[in-house]
Design a protein around this motif. Sequence first.
Motif, PDB file in Angstrom:
ATOM      1  N   ALA A  47       0.635   6.079 -38.985  1.00 33.21           N
ATOM      2  CA  ALA A  47       0.595   4.743 -39.596  1.00 33.21           C
ATOM      3  C   ALA A  47      -0.713   4.532 -40.344  1.00 33.21           C
ATOM      4  O   ALA A  47      -0.729   4.023 -41.471  1.00 33.21           O
ATOM      5  N   LEU A  48      -1.817   4.923 -39.710  1.00 32.34           N
ATOM      6  CA  LEU A  48      -3.124   4.764 -40.354  1.00 32.34           C
ATOM      7  C   LEU A  48      -3.188   5.540 -41.667  1.00 32.34           C
ATOM      8  O   LEU A  48      -3.659   5.035 -42.684  1.00 32.34           O
ATOM      9  N   ARG A  49      -2.674   6.755 -41.657  1.00 32.08           N
ATOM     10  CA  ARG A  49      -2.786   7.626 -42.825  1.00 32.08           C
ATOM     11  C   ARG A  49      -1.816   7.257 -43.945  1.00 32.08           C
ATOM     12  O   ARG A  49      -1.979   7.723 -45.074  1.00 32.08           O
ATOM     13  N   THR A  50      -0.824   6.419 -43.656  1.00 30.18           N
ATOM     14  CA  THR A  50       0.028   5.925 -44.747  1.00 30.18           C
ATOM     15  C   THR A  50      -0.699   4.871 -45.580  1.00 30.18           C
ATOM     16  O   THR A  50      -0.350   4.656 -46.746  1.00 30.18           O
ATOM     17  N   ILE A  51      -1.708   4.238 -44.995  1.00 29.43           N
ATOM     18  CA  ILE A  51      -2.382   3.141 -45.703  1.00 29.43           C
ATOM     19  C   ILE A  51      -3.076   3.644 -46.962  1.00 29.43           C
ATOM     20  O   ILE A  51      -3.066   2.968 -48.000  1.00 29.43           O
TER      21      ILE A  51
END
Length: 244
Positions: A47-51
């Motif tokens: 989720a963090l890396r999709t930002i």
Amino acid sequence: MIVVESISKTYYAKNAETLALQNISFKVQEGEVYGLIGLSGAGKSTALRTINFLEVPDSGHIYFQGDDLVLKNKSEMRLVRQKMGMIFQHFNLLANKTVADNVALPLEIAGWNKADIKKRVIECLELVQLSNKKDAYPANLSGGQKQRVAIARAIANHPKLLLADEPTSALDPLTKGEIIDCLLDLNKKLNLTIIIATHEMKVVRKICNRVSIFKDGKIHETLDVHNGELNPTTEYGQALVREL
């Protein structure tokens, strides 16, 4: 500041697929420290890396300062990433470059002139209390010092948002506290918005304003953190807080 809206992500391998994120949504306000917490494999790091599109979502929308990043092309996303710093569990420093050169790297990529780079590198190293290590190489630093160099590099380009992916997991207990304090100090001094993926409750209790609990690629519940305390309402959330 950040609105994550109905994001899903599937990984495909030979004869198998893994649904890493299932229709997740959350909002982060400017100046907030927001935690994504859960066990290993729960989906928080994805989720963090999709930002910042290190992981490209399959569907959904991510709004940053009002702009829908899904609509950006690669060139536009490179400019957006200059407003987002990122730090990792294992530092990702270049071993053949000095501390100062590691911090300077994103500024060189962004096209800063040499005089401004030198000045900004000194400012960033002062912020993380490493001015005396500017000519050292990563091999001569402790784990905590390496992570502080990584933080200095991440804030060099004056980002509005800092993404932190398990930033204390590779550190000993004493050094973890140093890094937490460093991040909290930057949040207060710079009004820096921070989103942190972690499985460590010490980090959550010390630094986060709110958290989303992840389980099986979904957000199980979202909680406020008051004076270092959070009170899950679900059985899984209560068990997770006790376990971590």
